[in-house]
Design a protein around this motif. Structure first.
Motif, short mmCIF file in Angstrom:
data_model
loop_
_atom_site.label_atom_id
_atom_site.label_comp_id
_atom_site.label_asym_id
_atom_site.label_seq_id
_atom_site.Cartn_x
_atom_site.Cartn_y
_atom_site.Cartn_z
N SER A 22 0.84 -1.21 0.00
CA SER A 22 0.00 0.00 0.00
C SER A 22 0.87 1.25 0.00
O SER A 22 0.62 2.20 -0.75
N SER A 162 -6.51 1.16 -1.80
CA SER A 162 -7.26 -0.04 -1.43
C SER A 162 -8.09 -0.57 -2.60
O SER A 162 -8.50 -1.72 -2.61
N TYR A 165 -7.88 -3.80 -4.86
CA TYR A 165 -8.66 -5.00 -4.51
C TYR A 165 -9.34 -5.59 -5.75
O TYR A 165 -9.39 -6.80 -5.91
N ALA A 168 -7.12 -7.72 -7.62
CA ALA A 168 -6.50 -8.75 -6.78
C ALA A 168 -5.02 -8.53 -6.49
O ALA A 168 -4.26 -9.48 -6.35
N ARG A 170 -2.23 -7.63 -3.79
CA ARG A 170 -2.32 -7.85 -2.35
C ARG A 170 -1.85 -6.69 -1.51
O ARG A 170 -0.83 -6.77 -0.83
N ASP A 171 -2.58 -5.60 -1.56
CA ASP A 171 -2.29 -4.48 -0.67
C ASP A 171 -2.88 -4.81 0.70
O ASP A 171 -3.40 -5.90 0.91
N MET A 173 -5.59 -3.76 2.26
CA MET A 173 -7.03 -4.04 2.20
C MET A 173 -7.28 -5.46 1.69
O MET A 173 -8.02 -6.23 2.29
N THR A 174 -6.67 -5.78 0.57
CA THR A 174 -6.90 -7.08 -0.06
C THR A 174 -6.37 -8.21 0.84
O THR A 174 -7.03 -9.24 1.00
N SER A 177 -8.76 -8.83 3.55
CA SER A 177 -9.94 -9.50 3.04
C SER A 177 -9.65 -10.99 2.77
O SER A 177 -10.50 -11.85 3.04
N TYR A 190 -11.73 -7.05 9.40
CA TYR A 190 -12.14 -5.76 8.84
C TYR A 190 -12.03 -4.65 9.88
O TYR A 190 -11.61 -3.53 9.57
N THR C 180 -18.14 -4.13 -5.68
CA THR C 180 -17.39 -5.12 -4.90
C THR C 180 -18.30 -5.94 -3.99
O THR C 180 -17.91 -7.01 -3.55
#
Lengths: 217, 242, 240
Positions: A22, A162, A165, A168, A170-171, A173-174, A177, A190, C180
């Protein structure tokens, strides 16, 4: 329902990698966006009609579109243009840079406009060329005036990353999740992610406030 | 009419008013002068409670302004105030500026408020500007509307906070003329101003402030002939020298 | 670059219908969210300027909370987390009986998020009025509440119309995040057309043009509003 801390602790290394991505995305998009944005702002204030029109069109075009759509555009376009798949990181970086440039250019323009006509005239009267006047008189003052807004924009950008996401990447946020779904611990992950984002962004906005206070003096 | 009794006021560590006392009789005109930052503006804003005081007592027409149980809107409705930058309501015409609080605060009928408003605009010489918005008027005209707006509330006293210092020179006299007329009709007035000509013409007494303190209160002729404090002498020599 | 153009696909069924329904959902999400954002934003913006410290603190906390967490994460929290934290009965109703839960999550999320931004505009509008203009109302005997209603808010409202235009636009753009959690709005539909037909150019171009049209319509509406509420001679000279 019990709040399960363990699942967060176990996932920390994975989440940290996400957080680093990120930051990386934010940094690159900020540098790229700022460079391109400054160029656009200079075009916009240059007084040369084709340049002014191009910059105007560019800014209004990107400001009308959702970032997600722009991300999809480049996710689709970049491999097509290069002729082979390059992974979503590069297309995301390009999307962010071009998108952010529109916003940075508006910030730059407001900053340049904040430098009074009198200052510009004073520089020209002393015999500076347009370029020298920009470089030594206008830009330094503009950047000082813009500093708080630039940091604010960096916070917004950090939050906006973010959105990778949807391709896909992978920051943070992802990553949160992924763990949330894999472990079936949505609430924990979350809320934890929200706290982390909040702390970082809130610290950023406190910094902005202290900058503003310093500027008033 | 107005009694200010040893008031003190702080902004954080900074004391803006130090033990200030002043009595203004009914029908009296008092001019307050002094260098900028001396606290004169703060002093008159304490009179109608726009600035709270930390200690001391202020009464106006028998109402205790500094008493926390006093309903300030009721007090303020009876004391007119005129500001440096006019402060007309920009979204209302001149006429509506005069009508708004007559209707909302005094509960006058629209008809009555409008009649009064026209009458007052006439009096300050702006009958033909009634339907203009403030920004379409000159500074001098705006300030005259602002005076009329305060008068529309039938105040028992008027406070002026540097009413001419934001005006271009050629507009100052049109505002001062209205104020002189008001003074001659017997209005009780406290006027913060640097217009010494005005002070000479209508003020019974002059108050000189410096550093948050009232340095001197003197009858007008005495103040101009032989001010007792050194600071007042210095101040007068600076502002009267050109 | 190797690409088979087929613009005609946009006007074939089912793709044409997909785009239209996507556009419809974008408008539905954005406009419902705007109602929440506008009303809640004005309320919180006012609270940020009142004398009472506690009310001011609550309003400030609201703004900071919603401004400092990414919108996407807020959306996930509204959709996945909040129903779990509600009292059992309510939670069950939300999960089982509420029609279109993803739509309502998106609307509430966007509305409460944008409210924080609207509140900041309202606050700065109210605070941009000079101290003495506020004093003028008070000195004429208005109560603080009357002064808000008759003087401060009407003027502040006219000041914030232009910045609110940009917030109104942002809400349309941000509504794309709803994809999303499964709301098939405009961006989602263009993505879906790309997935089905591999005609990404055409699909994304269609979405892009539709967003540009939305922008133009919003700007047009707000220009009319701005002209309606403008105070003659006021604001033109400000900030210069």
């Amino acid at each position: 329902m019990r709040f399960d801390y363990q699942v967060i602790i176990d996932a920390l290394p994975f989440l940290l990698d996400g957080l680093l991505l990120s930051f990386y995305l934010t940094a690159i998009a900020m540098v790229g966006g700022l460079a391109l944005g400054t160029l656009l702002a200079l075009m916009r204030t240059s007084g040369k009609l084709p340049l002014v029109w191009f910059a105007k069109l560019y800014v209004n075009f990107f400001r009308s579109l959702p970032l997600i759509l722009v991300i999809f555009w480049f996710y689709f376009l970049v491999p097509l243009a290069i002729g082979r798949p390059v992974g979503s990181l590069y297309s995301a970086l390009i999307a962010f840079t071009l998108f952010e440039a529109a916003y940075y250019s508006e910030i730059m323009r407001a900053g340049l406009n904040s430098v009074s006509r009198g200052q510009i005239n004073a520089g020209l009267a002393l015999g500076l060329t347009w370029r020298q006047n920009m470089q030594y008189v206008a830009l330094p003052q503009a950047i000082r005036a813009m500093l708080p807004v630039l940091v604010t924009q960096a916070i917004i950008l950090f939050q906006d990353t973010s959105l990778v996401y949807v391709v896909a990447l992978r920051d943070f946020m992802t990553a949160s999740s992924i763990v949330a779904v894999r472990e079936g611990r949505l609430i924990e992950l979350y809320l934890f992610a929200a706290v982390v984002y909040f702390i970082i962004c809130f610290a950023g906005s406190m910094f902005v406030r202290s900058l503003q206070r310093r500027m008033v003096r | 009419m107005i009694e200010i009794d040893s008031i003190n006021k702080w902004y954080g560590d900074f004391q803006v008013l130090k033990n200030c006392s002043l009595r203004v009789e009914k029908g009296e005109v008092v001019v307050v002068c002094g260098p900028s930052g001396s606290g004169k503006s703060t002093l008159i804003k304490c009179v109608n409670g726009l600035e709270p005081v930390d200690s001391g007592r202020i009464t106006v027409n028998g109402m205790v302004v500094t008493d926390p149980s006093t309903r300030l809107p009721k007090v303020r409705a009876q004391i007119g105030m005129v500001f440096q930058h006019f402060e007309l309501f920009p979204h209302k015409t001149a006429l509506e500026n005069l009508m708004l609080t007559q209707i909302k605060v005094l509960r006058r009928s629209r008809h009555e408020a409008e009649r009064k408003a026209h009458q007052l605009l006439e009096r300050v010489g702006l009958a033909d500007q009634a339907d203009k918005y403030p920004n379409a008027l000159s500074g001098g005209q705006q300030q005259r509307v602002a005076i009329a707006r305060a008068l529309a509330m039938d105040p028992v006293a008027m406070l002026f906070d540097e009413p001419t210092s934001a005006l271009d020179p050629e507009m100052i006299s049109e505002v001062l003329d209205v104020m002189v007329e008001l003074a001659r009709e017997g209005m009780t007035m406290i006027v913060v101003t640097h217009e010494m000509g005005f002070a000479r013409k209508v003020a019974q007494r002059v108050v000189f402030m410096d550093g948050g303190m009232i340095q001197e209160i003197a009858p007008t002729p005495v103040f101009f002939e032989s001010p007792s404090s050194e600071r007042a002498k210095l101040f007068l020599s600076k502002i009267l020298s050109h | 670059m190797n690409y088979n153009w087929n613009w005609g696909i946009l006007f074939q069924e089912p793709y044409f219908g997909w785009l239209l329904s996507g556009l419809l959902w974008t408008v539905l999400v954005a406009s419902a969210a705007w109602v929440i954002a506008f009303l809640l934003g004005i309320l919180i913006g006012i609270l940020r300027t009142v004398e009472n410290r506690w009310l001011r603190f609550i309003a400030t906390a609201y703004v900071e909370l919603f401004r400092n967490v990414p919108l996407l994460l807020q959306l996930f929290i509204w959709y996945f987390v909040v129903p779990e934290l509600l009292p059992q009965e309510v939670g069950r109703w939300v999960k089982r009986d509420l029609p279109n839960p993803e739509y309502w999550s998106a609307v509430i999320c966007l509305g409460t998020y944008t409210a924080a931004r609207v509140a900041e505009q309202v606050r700065s509008g109210i605070n941009s009025l000079s101290r003495d203009l506020v004093n003028a109302g008070l000195s004429l005997g208005m109560t603080p509440a009357q002064n808000y209603l008759s003087v401060r808010l009407p003027i502040a409202f006219r000041i914030v119309v232009p910045p609110l235009t940009s917030e109104f636009l942002t809400i349309f753009k941000n509504s794309s995040l709803a994809l999303t959690i499964g709301v098939l709005e405009l961006t989602a539909q263009s993505r879906q057309i790309e997935n089905y037909t591999f005609q990404g150019f055409e699909a994304f171009t269609a979405a892009t043009i539709l967003y540009l049209i939305i922008t133009m319509i919003v700007v047009l509406i707000m220009t009319v509003v701005d002209r309606r509420v403008r105070i003659p001679g006021f604001l033109e000279g400000r900030h210069r």
